[in-house]
Design an enzyme around this catalytic site. Structure first.
Site, mmCIF file in Angstrom:
data_model
loop_
_atom_site.group_PDB
_atom_site.id
_atom_site.type_symbol
_atom_site.label_atom_id
_atom_site.label_comp_id
_atom_site.label_asym_id
_atom_site.label_seq_id
_atom_site.Cartn_x
_atom_site.Cartn_y
_atom_site.Cartn_z
ATOM 1 C CG HIS A 1 2.490 5.448 0.326
ATOM 2 N ND1 HIS A 1 2.553 5.548 2.178
ATOM 3 C CD2 HIS A 1 1.954 6.627 -0.003
ATOM 4 C CE1 HIS A 1 2.123 6.886 2.098
ATOM 5 N NE2 HIS A 1 1.979 7.583 0.700
ATOM 6 C CE LYS B 1 -2.001 -6.033 9.911
ATOM 7 N NZ LYS B 1 -1.441 -4.792 9.559
ATOM 8 C CE LYS C 1 -0.970 -5.720 3.742
ATOM 9 N NZ LYS C 1 -0.646 -4.550 4.680
ATOM 10 C CB THR D 1 -1.724 3.914 9.526
ATOM 11 O OG1 THR D 1 -3.155 3.283 8.612
ATOM 12 C CG2 THR D 1 -0.854 4.559 8.809
ATOM 13 C CE LYS E 1 -6.107 3.945 11.313
ATOM 14 N NZ LYS E 1 -5.749 3.623 9.771
#
Length: 842
Positions: free
Chosen positions: A386, A577, A583, A685, A689
């Site tokens: 992952h 997140k 990020k 993910t 969404k």
């Protein structure tokens, strides 16, 4: 006209049943509930749970007691179906899929189970009849503290899909007493509080103490002066107690199980020590054992924390394999059948010890030869990677193995010896390759490379997005991919449309169903039928009404729960997140400052008003991430206090981000920010969404966002910034000072931070941000992408000013999200890796 009546065989005249009543009756028959009503009499499920479980008059029940009664009633409804699912698997001796994960981020279970059981009409009637405050009642259920971020949420989506697709599957995890932590914001700083999510009990779980397992360790522990001390060379035993939770497939026909292990000591306490007055010492073994599953993600910045994390991972593996093997042996006698009856999937590197543990069982307990044991192990296990971040590819010191599980270290050494012989035979004279590919890292401290162990000891390794899988093969584990190219594949992540559209966004789900029917709920590819409606004015109006309703609901909820007010007529612009440098929440904050500076320079500047939402948790030991949260909150406070920009931009950091908050915010969002440095996000993910709910994406070409653009068309997203190859190729010569010196808006934004404009009462507090972005080289290339990001956001504003064109693109995004259902992902796992047959429950 009066009410029509019909005559039954008993001669009793009753009104004919409505279609809704008929369907509810058929559902209750499917679940084996017989004549027992849900509510409305002293013998109804709801009333009986209040009286006989809580021993109270239902009229005086608290909201928590009402929640528990409803939850237990729903569990009663599904219980017989849950039992039937298990017995059917046993009768057919079906091949099982076992999904091992250190995290399952489930969210709330009540509303999800009601939805998947198709019981919403029945529950709505019950709520109306009993006069329940439904919103208050569901708020009584905490989010299950079993996960942190995307890894755990993905695992929960996968369980939902496996049950919906009638696959015989069991999830295995740990029953953490405390979740990650509860987050509050005090003076702009993140504060962590214990998340004891099961303090009031969990109405969904069923304890199975008769199925407990023993886990043997090579050392003991002793509680001294409040801290745990290790006693090497004194073997000890832990007890794993399973707690089962139902996993309801959509339609309620298949109800699989999530089995969570809690750690306990073999004996409750030392009675002799207790009798002599050493009360704490008497409970020492119990406290030490229960500490194993007390906390999700113990602080691994300390030696003790690292050791606890290692024991957690082994405890999960040992308990789960003991359970799997016990079940296998109950119905099968030939060990050669193991890969035909069990497919074990490792969700990231955390359960990698399963390779050594399965070998130990086959060698020491089953007394198989090495070659046979090794072939069975490889054929049974599969591994999902992952991450591309080196720190997430776990490496555990050999010292921990020697102290805790020395037999496993012997097995790993032998696996490595044979493996390196194979490497040298395949690549003679390439000692550098052998050193890189070895399961043992020799320097500076001897460690076991867990990702290497998982890859070597399994028949399949997959990444979770096309770009991630490619980088995994060509960069991260290049040598291993060259050894075993046939083992590597891609399985792009997905999310369940049941929770993330049907449950989270009722207005949009209803509008879609009215347009194309409800087949999309279990076949998301059917959303492509919306594409011809993207230009239809009536459907655009209906779609925009859905978004407006969700934004209004969110604004009302936010005001009620926090007192903060937001305007639903502004663009809702979200980045939610985990807080991490890659990020790039900092990049988002910088572009807000650029916009703020433009408004300060020209108060009459016309822009579409925006509300910027941030949410996410920082790891307690991650100082810079916590400083970024502080910076965002100071930025929000400064902008809020400036009358020149009031009504034009507003910034909010929403504390305690979890599944329940995501279910409210994502449907209300207009703009989704997916802005990680290209090559660092494995998949993502939340991006899926947001797309599923009609938000438009501003993103880098990273993770699954690349595939989203392929499905919807790049013209329907706002892509910006450096691509993966550009990031890699510029790494050696990249200099953030160039952007500071040559881009006036970049310089002005940074100067505003460095001048303590956002920290007037805390001068110098944001100096580490200067170090990150300039002094230390801006590793994640914020400044390289800032100008491009600002241009993309300008295009967002221009498009939003054209409501019809915005709606058209948003509808096309929803219509193109079919690929990103976890049902599709699970179908690919099963087709290519597990090869289990669906097992319909009669």
């Amino acid at each position: 006209m009066g009410t029509k009546v019909v005559k039954t065989t008993e001669g009793v005249r009753v009104p004919p049943r409505t279609p809704e009543e008929w369907r509810a009756s058929e559902l209750l028959k499917q679940y084996g509930c017989g004549p027992i009503p849900f509510v409305g009499s002293e013998n109804a499920l709801y009333e009986r749970h209040l009286v006989f479980d809580r021993v109270i008059d239902p009229k005086v029940a608290t909201a928590r007691e009402r929640f528990e009664a409803v939850a237990h009633s729903i569990r009663d409804v599904l219980a017989q179906r849950w039992v039937l699912t298990g017995t059917t698997y046993e009768k057919t001796n079906a091949k099982r899929v076992y999904y091992l994960s250190m995290e399952f981020l489930l969210g709330r279970t009540l509303t999800n189970n009601i939805t998947n059981l198709l019981l919403s009409p029945l529950v709505q009637d019950a709520v109306k009849e009993k006069g329940l405050d439904w919103l208050k009642l569901i708020e009584e259920e905490p989010d299950a503290g079993l996960g942190n971020g995307g890894l755990g949420r993905l695992a929960a989506c996968f369980l939902d899909s496996m049950a919906t697709m009638e696959l015989p599957a069991t999830g295995y995890g740990l029953r953490y007493e405390y979740g990650m932590f509860k987050q509050s914001i005090v003076d702009g700083w993140q504060k962590e509080h214990p998340d004891n999510w099961i303090r009031m009990g969990d109405p969904w779980e069923v304890a199975r103490p008769v199925e407990m397992v023993e886990v043997k360790l090579g050392c003991s522990f002793k509680l001294v002066a409040g801290s745990v001390q290790v006693l090497p060379g004194r073997p000890s035993t832990l007890i794993g107690i399973p707690f089962d939770r139902p996993v309801v497939g959509y339609g309620g026909k298949t109800i699989n199980t999530l089995r969570l292990w809690a750690a306990a000591a073999p004996n409750y306490f030392d009675f002799q020590e207790f009798g002599m007055g050493d009360f704490v010492g008497a409970l020492g073994n119990t406290l030490e054992a229960e500490s194993i599953t007390r906390v999700l993600y113990p602080d691994d910045s300390t030696t003790v924390g690292k050791g606890l994390r290692f024991v957690q991972e082994y405890f999960l593996v040992a308990c789960s394999l003991a359970d799997i093997v016990r079940r296998f042996q109950r119905f099968n006698k030939d060990w050669e059948q193991l890969p035909e009856k069990a497919a074990i999937q490792l969700n990231d590197t955390h359960p990698s010890l399963v390779v050594a543990e399965l070998m130990r069982i086959l060698l020491d307990d089953a007394h198989l030869g090495w070659d046979q044991a090794w072939e069975l192990t490889k054929k049974t296990l599969a591994y999902t990677n992952h991450t591309l971040l080196p720190e997430a590819l776990e490496k555990w010191p050999v010292d921990l193995y020697e102290m805790l599980i020395p037999r496993h270290l012997e097995i790993i050494y032998e696996i490595n010896r044979r493996f390196l012989d194979e490497v040298r035979l395949r690549f003679p004279g390439d000692d550098g390759r052998a050193a890189r590919i070895s399961l043992v890292e020799e320097a500076p401290q001897r460690k076991i490379r867990m990702a290497n162990l998982a890859i070597v000891g399994s028949h399949s390794t997959n990444g979770v997005a096309a770009i991630h899988s490619e980088l995994l093969r060509t960069t991260t584990v290049k040598d291993l991919a060259e050894m075993y190219p046939e083992r590597f594949s891609n399985k792009t992540n997905g999310v369940t449309p049941r929770r993330w559209l049907l449950l989270a966004n009722p207005p949009l789900a209803r509008t879609i169903t009215e347009a194309i029917g409800d087949g999309w709920i279990t076949d998301l590819s059917q959303l492509s039928r919306l594409k011809p409606l993207a230009g239809d004015k009536a459907f655009q109006d209906a779609f925009r009404e859905c978004t407006r309703e969700c934004k209004t609901l969110f604004a009302d909820w936010l005001k009620k729960t926090s007192g903060q007010e937001v305007d639903p007529d502004t663009i809702f612009d979200s980045q939610v997140k985990r807080i991490h440098e890659y990020k790039r929440q900092l990049l988002n904050a910088l572009r807000i400052i650029v916009t703020y500076n433009r408004l300060r320079a020209n108060p009459k500047l016309e822009i579409v008003p925006r509300t910027f939402f941030f949410a996410g948790k920082a790891a307690p030991a991650y100082r810079l991430a916590k400083l970024i949260i502080k910076f965002i909150n100071n930025l929000a406070e400064t902008i809020d206090g400036d009358p020149a920009v009031r009504g034009k931009i507003k910034v909010l950091f929403l504390p305690e981000y979890n599944v329940s908050l995501a279910e409210r915010l994502i449907p209300a969002t207009d703009v989704s920010n997916q802005i990680s440095t290209a090559g660092y996000e494995a998949s993502g993910t939340s991006n899926m969404k947001f797309m599923m709910n009609g938000a438009l994406t501003v993103g880098t070409r990273d993770g699954a966002t690349i595939e989203m653009a392929e499905e919807a068309g790049e013209e329907n997203l706002f892509l910006f910034g450096l691509a993966v190859n550009q990031v890699e190729n510029s790494r050696e010569w990249y200099n953030p000072h160039w952007h500071y010196d040559n881009e006036p808006e970049t310089r002005a934004a940074l100067d505003l931070i460095f001048s303590d404009y956002f920290s007037r009462n805390e001068p110098g507090i944001f100096a580490p941000i200067r170090d990150t972005l300039l002094t230390n080289g801006d590793h994640y290339m914020h400044l390289a992408d800032l100008t491009s990001y600002c241009r993309a956001q300008e295009a967002v504003g221009a498009l939003y000013a054209d409501p019809r064109e915005w709606a058209r693109k948003a509808i096309l995004n929803v219509a193109s999200c079919g690929k990103f259902s976890s049902d599709r992902t699970i179908a690919e796992y099963n087709r290519d890796i597990w090869k289990a047959e669906p097992c319909p429950i009669p």
